[in-house]
Design a protein around this motif. Structure first.
Motif, PDB file in Angstrom:
ATOM      1  N   PHE A  54      29.556   2.214   8.876  1.00  0.00           N
ATOM      2  CA  PHE A  54      28.389   3.071   8.951  1.00  0.00           C
ATOM      3  C   PHE A  54      28.051   2.322   7.549  1.00  0.00           C
ATOM      4  CE2 PHE A  54      28.964   5.763  12.534  1.00  0.00           C
ATOM      5  CZ  PHE A  54      27.933   5.890  13.233  1.00  0.00           C
ATOM      6  N   PHE A  55      26.764   1.734   7.642  1.00  0.00           N
ATOM      7  CA  PHE A  55      25.942   1.217   6.013  1.00  0.00           C
ATOM      8  C   PHE A  55      24.746   1.891   6.475  1.00  0.00           C
ATOM      9  CE2 PHE A  55      23.384  -1.900   4.036  1.00  0.00           C
ATOM     10  CZ  PHE A  55      24.588  -2.237   2.788  1.00  0.00           C
ATOM     11  N   TYR A  56      24.570   2.664   4.784  1.00  0.00           N
ATOM     12  CA  TYR A  56      24.016   3.684   5.185  1.00  0.00           C
ATOM     13  C   TYR A  56      22.733   2.942   3.910  1.00  0.00           C
ATOM     14  CZ  TYR A  56      26.404   6.913   7.100  1.00  0.00           C
ATOM     15  OH  TYR A  56      27.468   7.916   7.642  1.00  0.00           O
ATOM     16  N   VAL A  57      21.726   3.231   4.695  1.00  0.00           N
ATOM     17  CA  VAL A  57      20.922   2.232   3.618  1.00  0.00           C
ATOM     18  C   VAL A  57      19.294   3.872   3.472  1.00  0.00           C
ATOM     19  CG1 VAL A  57      20.591   0.117   4.341  1.00  0.00           C
ATOM     20  CG2 VAL A  57      19.198   1.774   5.839  1.00  0.00           C
ATOM     21  N   ASN A  58      18.265   3.589   2.301  1.00  0.00           N
ATOM     22  CA  ASN A  58      17.377   4.849   2.327  1.00  0.00           C
ATOM     23  C   ASN A  58      15.982   3.592   2.900  1.00  0.00           C
ATOM     24  OD1 ASN A  58      19.102   6.293   0.498  1.00  0.00           O
ATOM     25  ND2 ASN A  58      18.930   4.964  -0.532  1.00  0.00           N
ATOM     26  N   LEU A  59      15.071   4.659   3.495  1.00  0.00           N
ATOM     27  CA  LEU A  59      13.878   3.982   4.151  1.00  0.00           C
ATOM     28  C   LEU A  59      13.079   4.973   3.808  1.00  0.00           C
ATOM     29  CD1 LEU A  59      12.412   2.606   6.919  1.00  0.00           C
ATOM     30  CD2 LEU A  59      13.159   4.294   8.144  1.00  0.00           C
ATOM     31  N   VAL A  60      12.399   3.997   3.222  1.00  0.00           N
ATOM     32  CA  VAL A  60      10.590   4.832   2.965  1.00  0.00           C
ATOM     33  C   VAL A  60       9.022   4.058   3.845  1.00  0.00           C
ATOM     34  CG1 VAL A  60       9.583   3.182   1.245  1.00  0.00           C
ATOM     35  CG2 VAL A  60       8.847   5.198   1.294  1.00  0.00           C
ATOM     36  N   GLU A  61       8.629   5.014   4.708  1.00  0.00           N
ATOM     37  CA  GLU A  61       8.240   4.368   5.538  1.00  0.00           C
ATOM     38  C   GLU A  61       5.955   4.658   4.811  1.00  0.00           C
ATOM     39  OE1 GLU A  61       6.358   3.839  10.116  1.00  0.00           O
ATOM     40  OE2 GLU A  61       7.073   5.576   9.987  1.00  0.00           O
ATOM     41  N   TYR A  62       5.806   3.872   4.857  1.00  0.00           N
ATOM     42  CA  TYR A  62       3.869   3.340   3.681  1.00  0.00           C
ATOM     43  C   TYR A  62       2.786   4.013   4.613  1.00  0.00           C
ATOM     44  CZ  TYR A  62       0.067   1.969   0.414  1.00  0.00           C
ATOM     45  OH  TYR A  62      -0.887   1.286   0.191  1.00  0.00           O
ATOM     46  N   PHE A  63       1.660   4.136   4.605  1.00  0.00           N
ATOM     47  CA  PHE A  63       0.484   3.958   5.301  1.00  0.00           C
ATOM     48  C   PHE A  63      -1.012   4.089   4.412  1.00  0.00           C
ATOM     49  CE2 PHE A  63       3.482   6.310   8.000  1.00  0.00           C
ATOM     50  CZ  PHE A  63       2.815   5.453   9.611  1.00  0.00           C
ATOM     51  N   GLU A  64      -1.809   3.170   4.299  1.00  0.00           N
ATOM     52  CA  GLU A  64      -2.908   3.458   3.332  1.00  0.00           C
ATOM     53  C   GLU A  64      -3.836   3.393   4.641  1.00  0.00           C
ATOM     54  OE1 GLU A  64      -4.894   0.498  -0.263  1.00  0.00           O
ATOM     55  OE2 GLU A  64      -3.989   0.143   0.833  1.00  0.00           O
ATOM     56  N   TYR A  65      -5.244   4.400   4.260  1.00  0.00           N
ATOM     57  CA  TYR A  65      -5.913   4.642   5.021  1.00  0.00           C
ATOM     58  C   TYR A  65      -7.151   4.420   3.806  1.00  0.00           C
ATOM     59  CZ  TYR A  65      -2.658   7.179   8.238  1.00  0.00           C
ATOM     60  OH  TYR A  65      -1.440   7.284   8.543  1.00  0.00           O
ATOM     61  N   ASP A  66      -8.422   3.991   4.370  1.00  0.00           N
ATOM     62  CA  ASP A  66      -9.538   4.145   3.722  1.00  0.00           C
ATOM     63  C   ASP A  66     -10.612   5.085   3.460  1.00  0.00           C
ATOM     64  OD1 ASP A  66     -10.962   4.321   5.977  1.00  0.00           O
ATOM     65  OD2 ASP A  66     -12.016   2.082   5.996  1.00  0.00           O
ATOM     66  N   GLU A  67     -11.549   5.134   2.330  1.00  0.00           N
ATOM     67  CA  GLU A  67     -11.943   6.741   3.200  1.00  0.00           C
ATOM     68  C   GLU A  67     -12.924   6.763   4.089  1.00  0.00           C
ATOM     69  OE1 GLU A  67     -14.793   2.883   2.015  1.00  0.00           O
ATOM     70  OE2 GLU A  67     -13.300   3.681   1.432  1.00  0.00           O
ATOM     71  N   LYS A  68     -12.660   6.483   4.952  1.00  0.00           N
ATOM     72  CA  LYS A  68     -13.076   6.633   6.157  1.00  0.00           C
ATOM     73  C   LYS A  68     -12.215   7.003   6.999  1.00  0.00           C
ATOM     74  CE  LYS A  68     -17.490   4.085   6.825  1.00  0.00           C
ATOM     75  NZ  LYS A  68     -18.075   2.913   7.306  1.00  0.00           N
ATOM     76  N   GLY A  69     -10.680   6.875   7.213  1.00  0.00           N
ATOM     77  CA  GLY A  69      -9.706   7.272   7.693  1.00  0.00           C
ATOM     78  C   GLY A  69      -9.040   6.732   7.999  1.00  0.00           C
ATOM     79  N   LYS A  70      -9.680   5.074   7.848  1.00  0.00           N
ATOM     80  CA  LYS A  70      -8.936   4.189   8.938  1.00  0.00           C
ATOM     81  C   LYS A  70      -7.821   3.795   8.255  1.00  0.00           C
ATOM     82  CE  LYS A  70     -10.553  -0.535  10.964  1.00  0.00           C
ATOM     83  NZ  LYS A  70     -11.640  -1.793  11.005  1.00  0.00           N
ATOM     84  N   ARG A  71      -6.824   3.168   9.232  1.00  0.00           N
ATOM     85  CA  ARG A  71      -5.511   2.714   8.550  1.00  0.00           C
ATOM     86  C   ARG A  71      -6.079   1.599   8.672  1.00  0.00           C
ATOM     87  NH1 ARG A  71      -0.024   3.112  12.097  1.00  0.00           N
ATOM     88  NH2 ARG A  71      -0.721   1.721  12.865  1.00  0.00           N
ATOM     89  N   ILE A  72      -5.231   0.888   6.799  1.00  0.00           N
ATOM     90  CA  ILE A  72      -5.848  -0.633   6.975  1.00  0.00           C
ATOM     91  C   ILE A  72      -4.317  -0.913   6.449  1.00  0.00           C
ATOM     92  CG2 ILE A  72      -8.136  -0.593   6.038  1.00  0.00           C
ATOM     93  CD1 ILE A  72      -6.838  -0.107   3.204  1.00  0.00           C
ATOM     94  N   TYR A  73      -3.789  -0.504   6.332  1.00  0.00           N
ATOM     95  CA  TYR A  73      -1.944  -0.993   5.832  1.00  0.00           C
ATOM     96  C   TYR A  73      -1.150   0.041   6.206  1.00  0.00           C
ATOM     97  CZ  TYR A  73       1.970  -3.798   3.263  1.00  0.00           C
ATOM     98  OH  TYR A  73       2.894  -4.823   3.511  1.00  0.00           O
ATOM     99  N   SER A 117      18.089   5.023  -4.565  1.00  0.00           N
ATOM    100  CA  SER A 117      17.603   6.596  -3.445  1.00  0.00           C
ATOM    101  C   SER A 117      16.051   6.807  -4.170  1.00  0.00           C
ATOM    102  CB  SER A 117      18.240   7.623  -5.149  1.00  0.00           C
ATOM    103  OG  SER A 117      18.191   8.676  -4.475  1.00  0.00           O
ATOM    104  N   ILE A 118      15.396   7.185  -3.230  1.00  0.00           N
ATOM    105  CA  ILE A 118      14.338   7.464  -3.001  1.00  0.00           C
ATOM    106  C   ILE A 118      13.859   8.873  -3.510  1.00  0.00           C
ATOM    107  CG2 ILE A 118      12.078   6.947  -1.738  1.00  0.00           C
ATOM    108  CD1 ILE A 118      13.640   4.591   0.021  1.00  0.00           C
ATOM    109  N   THR A 119      13.130   9.284  -4.385  1.00  0.00           N
ATOM    110  CA  THR A 119      13.136  10.604  -4.708  1.00  0.00           C
ATOM    111  C   THR A 119      11.133  10.620  -4.725  1.00  0.00           C
ATOM    112  OG1 THR A 119      12.565  10.216  -7.141  1.00  0.00           O
ATOM    113  CG2 THR A 119      14.144  10.773  -6.101  1.00  0.00           C
ATOM    114  N   LYS A 120      10.569  12.065  -5.164  1.00  0.00           N
ATOM    115  CA  LYS A 120       9.256  11.521  -5.082  1.00  0.00           C
ATOM    116  C   LYS A 120       8.674  11.662  -6.396  1.00  0.00           C
ATOM    117  CE  LYS A 120       5.954  15.741  -4.742  1.00  0.00           C
ATOM    118  NZ  LYS A 120       5.269  16.960  -4.654  1.00  0.00           N
ATOM    119  N   SER A 121       9.236  11.241  -7.443  1.00  0.00           N
ATOM    120  CA  SER A 121       8.724  10.509  -8.422  1.00  0.00           C
ATOM    121  C   SER A 121       9.016   9.065  -8.488  1.00  0.00           C
ATOM    122  CB  SER A 121       9.752  11.277 -10.337  1.00  0.00           C
ATOM    123  OG  SER A 121      11.430  11.181  -9.757  1.00  0.00           O
TER     124      SER A 121
END
Length: 327
Positions: free
Chosen positions: A266-285, A294-298
């Motif tokens: 097994f080859f282990y990785v760390n994954l982050v998924e990112y969403f950006e929404y405009d001021e109207k709530g529409k997903r733009i990215y 290692s991914i942390t909150k900071s």
């Protein structure tokens, strides 16, 4: 017969970029036919001649990959000694370096014996591709080439040209060469989904480096299936920016990249998924990245921003050179 110094030829190619000439041919014509431009060339740079377009191309073609990479290495180390690269450091330690391939020559006529070929509708297209490694920064405002590797006929292994296979083979050679060129430099490589495969990632780790690569559900199916199984146990962060845009991050550490028969493989990785929404709530990215860091909150926002910085090699290297300064 006129003899030209290669140093002067190279200097003129730099001038072509500085003067933002649309093409090599227009640059040559401008300084050959425009008396005012010729006088400026003489007064500013003490240059009293300019070679033909064919001479330029012949001279540049004579420069080997090894010599060009050595020039890039010396330039990079000089900038490093002058502390010019320090502000580019990612997490105050790593140099973000984007990997990407681009075409140099495309024609229906064979250019040389090393041309790659692709046949469609009974027409054969001849191509030259190159893989480039370019230093960037987290804001994607910089793109400085560190090394490049031609994608050659040998990468086809007797088959028709396949961009994915050829770039992977060229990436292996490029990484090995960069370890020799920059043995002590700490890199964090960026790349599109093409490089999010075990052979490339393991080689990066073998050389003591790090990676942040784009990951996509259609190519990394097992990875995202494992990610979805985690459900609500995944970490989340929601941040509202200055423009009122909402930025959402979902991440998890230590996920198998692919399914294997034996756990030891097994080859282990760390994954982050990112969403950006405009001021109207529409997903733009929306995008996702895998990394060995290692991914942390900071640091999740910084890692996602680093992953997005890979576009600098396309926008500030390839597009600038091909469409604005036409090299």
């Amino acid at each position: 017969m006129i003899l030209y110094d290669l140093e002067d030829i190279l200097f003129f190619t730099v001038l072509m970029f500085l003067f933002r000439s649309p093409s090599l041919l227009s640059f040559v014509k401008e300084f050959r036919n425009n008396k005012k431009a010729s006088r400026n060339l003489e007064s500013m740079f003490k240059m009293y001649w300019i070679a033909s377009e064919d001479t330029f191309r012949y001279a540049l073609k004579s420069i080997s990959t090894r010599d060009m990479n050595e020039l890039l290495r010396k330039l990079s180390y000089r900038l490093e000694r002058q502390k010019k690269l320090k502000p580019l450091l990612f997490q105050r330690e790593y140099y973000l370096t984007a990997l990407d391939g681009t075409g140099q020559i495309t024609s229906y006529k064979r250019h040389c014996k090393d041309c790659l070929t692709r046949t469609k509708n009974n027409k054969t297209l001849y191509m030259h591709y190159v893989l480039n490694a370019a230093l960037t920064d987290i804001n994607a405002q910089t793109s400085l080439s560190l090394a490049y590797e031609p994608i050659t006929n040998a990468d086809k292994k007797g088959k028709s040209f396949d961009k994915n296979d050829c770039e992977i083979n060229a990436a292996k050679r490029l990484l090995a060469n960069m370890k020799k060129m920059y043995p002590k430099r700490k890199f964090c490589f960026l790349g599109d989904n093409l490089y999010a495969v075990k052979p490339v990632l393991k080689l990066i780790l073998k050389y003591g480096w790090h990676f942040i690569m784009t990951a996509k559900p259609d190519r990394n199916k097992e990875l995202f299936r494992n990610f979805e199984v985690l459900g609500e146990t995944r970490n989340t962060l929601s941040v509202t920016g200055k423009k009122g845009h909402r930025h959402e991050y979902i991440w998890a550490n230590q996920i198998p990249l692919t399914q294997e028969y034996h756990e030891k493989n097994f080859f282990y990785v760390n994954l982050v998924e990112y969403f950006e929404y405009d001021e109207k709530g529409k997903r733009i990215y929306h995008s996702s990245w895998i990394t060995d860091l290692s991914i942390t909150k900071s640091n999740v926002q910084e890692i996602a921003k680093g992953g997005r910085a890979r576009f600098s090699i396309e926008n500030r290297s390839f597009n600038e050179q091909k469409t604005k300064k036409a090299l």
